[in-house]
Design a protein around this motif. Structure first.
Motif, PDB file in Angstrom:
ATOM      1  N   THR A  32       5.257  -4.341   4.681  1.00 42.93           N
ATOM      2  CA  THR A  32       4.063  -5.182   4.576  1.00 42.93           C
ATOM      3  C   THR A  32       3.574  -5.261   3.136  1.00 42.93           C
ATOM      4  O   THR A  32       3.227  -6.334   2.630  1.00 42.93           O
ATOM      5  N   VAL A  33       3.569  -4.130   2.468  1.00 40.44           N
ATOM      6  CA  VAL A  33       3.106  -4.080   1.078  1.00 40.44           C
ATOM      7  C   VAL A  33       4.052  -4.871   0.167  1.00 40.44           C
ATOM      8  O   VAL A  33       3.598  -5.546  -0.764  1.00 40.44           O
ATOM      9  N   GLU A  34       5.348  -4.806   0.430  1.00 39.50           N
ATOM     10  CA  GLU A  34       6.303  -5.606  -0.352  1.00 39.50           C
ATOM     11  C   GLU A  34       6.008  -7.099  -0.209  1.00 39.50           C
ATOM     12  O   GLU A  34       6.066  -7.842  -1.192  1.00 39.50           O
ATOM     13  N   ARG A  58       4.106  -2.639  -5.519  1.00 42.29           N
ATOM     14  CA  ARG A  58       5.508  -2.205  -5.485  1.00 42.29           C
ATOM     15  C   ARG A  58       5.603  -0.676  -5.606  1.00 42.29           C
ATOM     16  O   ARG A  58       6.444  -0.055  -4.958  1.00 42.29           O
ATOM     17  N   ARG A  59       4.730  -0.073  -6.431  1.00 45.96           N
ATOM     18  CA  ARG A  59       4.693   1.395  -6.513  1.00 45.96           C
ATOM     19  C   ARG A  59       4.294   1.992  -5.172  1.00 45.96           C
ATOM     20  O   ARG A  59       4.856   2.991  -4.730  1.00 45.96           O
ATOM     21  N   LEU A  60       3.315   1.371  -4.523  1.00 43.25           N
ATOM     22  CA  LEU A  60       2.874   1.842  -3.213  1.00 43.25           C
ATOM     23  C   LEU A  60       4.010   1.730  -2.196  1.00 43.25           C
ATOM     24  O   LEU A  60       4.252   2.670  -1.423  1.00 43.25           O
ATOM     25  N   ALA A  61       4.709   0.618  -2.188  1.00 36.46           N
ATOM     26  CA  ALA A  61       5.818   0.438  -1.244  1.00 36.46           C
ATOM     27  C   ALA A  61       6.895   1.494  -1.476  1.00 36.46           C
ATOM     28  O   ALA A  61       7.429   2.073  -0.519  1.00 36.46           O
ATOM     29  N   ALA A  62       7.201   1.762  -2.736  1.00 39.30           N
ATOM     30  CA  ALA A  62       8.212   2.785  -3.047  1.00 39.30           C
ATOM     31  C   ALA A  62       7.742   4.159  -2.560  1.00 39.30           C
ATOM     32  O   ALA A  62       8.536   4.933  -2.010  1.00 39.30           O
ATOM     33  N   ALA A  63       6.461   4.454  -2.742  1.00 38.03           N
ATOM     34  CA  ALA A  63       5.926   5.738  -2.276  1.00 38.03           C
ATOM     35  C   ALA A  63       5.987   5.832  -0.758  1.00 38.03           C
ATOM     36  O   ALA A  63       6.323   6.892  -0.207  1.00 38.03           O
ATOM     37  N   THR A  84       0.029   8.706  -4.959  1.00 36.02           N
ATOM     38  CA  THR A  84       0.301   7.269  -5.129  1.00 36.02           C
ATOM     39  C   THR A  84      -0.203   6.499  -3.913  1.00 36.02           C
ATOM     40  O   THR A  84      -0.806   5.427  -4.053  1.00 36.02           O
ATOM     41  N   ILE A  85       0.017   7.042  -2.731  1.00 33.43           N
ATOM     42  CA  ILE A  85      -0.459   6.383  -1.510  1.00 33.43           C
ATOM     43  C   ILE A  85      -1.989   6.370  -1.481  1.00 33.43           C
ATOM     44  O   ILE A  85      -2.600   5.347  -1.160  1.00 33.43           O
ATOM     45  N   ARG A  86      -2.606   7.491  -1.844  1.00 29.64           N
ATOM     46  CA  ARG A  86      -4.080   7.549  -1.847  1.00 29.64           C
ATOM     47  C   ARG A  86      -4.693   6.527  -2.801  1.00 29.64           C
ATOM     48  O   ARG A  86      -5.743   5.958  -2.507  1.00 29.64           O
ATOM     49  N   THR A  87      -4.039   6.312  -3.954  1.00 32.45           N
ATOM     50  CA  THR A  87      -4.584   5.364  -4.943  1.00 32.45           C
ATOM     51  C   THR A  87      -4.066   3.948  -4.722  1.00 32.45           C
ATOM     52  O   THR A  87      -4.299   3.071  -5.551  1.00 32.45           O
ATOM     53  N   ARG A  88      -3.343   3.748  -3.594  1.00 33.69           N
ATOM     54  CA  ARG A  88      -2.785   2.439  -3.233  1.00 33.69           C
ATOM     55  C   ARG A  88      -1.905   1.878  -4.350  1.00 33.69           C
ATOM     56  O   ARG A  88      -1.879   0.679  -4.613  1.00 33.69           O
ATOM     57  N   GLY A  89      -1.190   2.784  -5.046  1.00 32.47           N
ATOM     58  CA  GLY A  89      -0.249   2.373  -6.074  1.00 32.47           C
ATOM     59  C   GLY A  89      -0.844   2.183  -7.447  1.00 32.47           C
ATOM     60  O   GLY A  89      -0.120   2.000  -8.419  1.00 32.47           O
ATOM     61  N   HIS A  90      -2.158   2.246  -7.553  1.00 26.70           N
ATOM     62  CA  HIS A  90      -2.809   2.033  -8.846  1.00 26.70           C
ATOM     63  C   HIS A  90      -2.636   3.260  -9.718  1.00 26.70           C
ATOM     64  O   HIS A  90      -2.833   4.387  -9.276  1.00 26.70           O
ATOM     65  N   VAL A  91      -2.269   3.037 -10.969  1.00 26.09           N
ATOM     66  CA  VAL A  91      -2.151   4.124 -11.938  1.00 26.09           C
ATOM     67  C   VAL A  91      -3.347   4.008 -12.873  1.00 26.09           C
ATOM     68  O   VAL A  91      -3.430   3.065 -13.660  1.00 26.09           O
TER      69      VAL A  91
END
Length: 100
Positions: A32-34, A58-63, A84-91
């Motif tokens: 879904t995230v992809e 994309r980072r979230l999907a990979a995680a 990474t999941i907690r931050t929804r992929g945001h760095v």
């Protein structure tokens, strides 16, 4: 006569089944995230921040995929994957990057 669904018989079987359910959920989230990342990439001409959000997604999907693999091994995801999941992929920007 309708056959009863098989139920896990031991604690290990139940744990294995639970990990597989978690893995399937993580796989579905990743898919879904992809799709969302694809949509954001298509919006880059209209929204300058869409490309950045697509990268986050994309980072979230990979995680999520890494989490699914861990669950299938009967493990919990690494702290890095969980973060990474907690931050929804945001760095978040680091102090050094913010002061540049």
């Amino acid at each position: 006569m309708k056959e009863e669904p098989k139920r896990p018989s031991t604690a290990i079987d139940r744990a294995t089944a639970q990990y597989e359910r978690l893995a399937k959920s993580a796989d579905e989230v990743a898919r879904t995230v992809e799709l969302s990342a694809d949509v954001h990439e298509q919006m880059t001409d209209h929204n300058p921040r869409a490309a950045e959000r697509a990268e986050d997604l994309r980072r979230l999907a990979a995680a999520e995929r890494e989490a699914a693999a861990a669950y299938r091994r009967g493990e919990t995801p690494s702290e890095e994957v969980q973060q990474t999941i907690r931050t929804r992929g945001h760095v978040p920007a680091t102090d050094s990057a913010a002061s540049s």
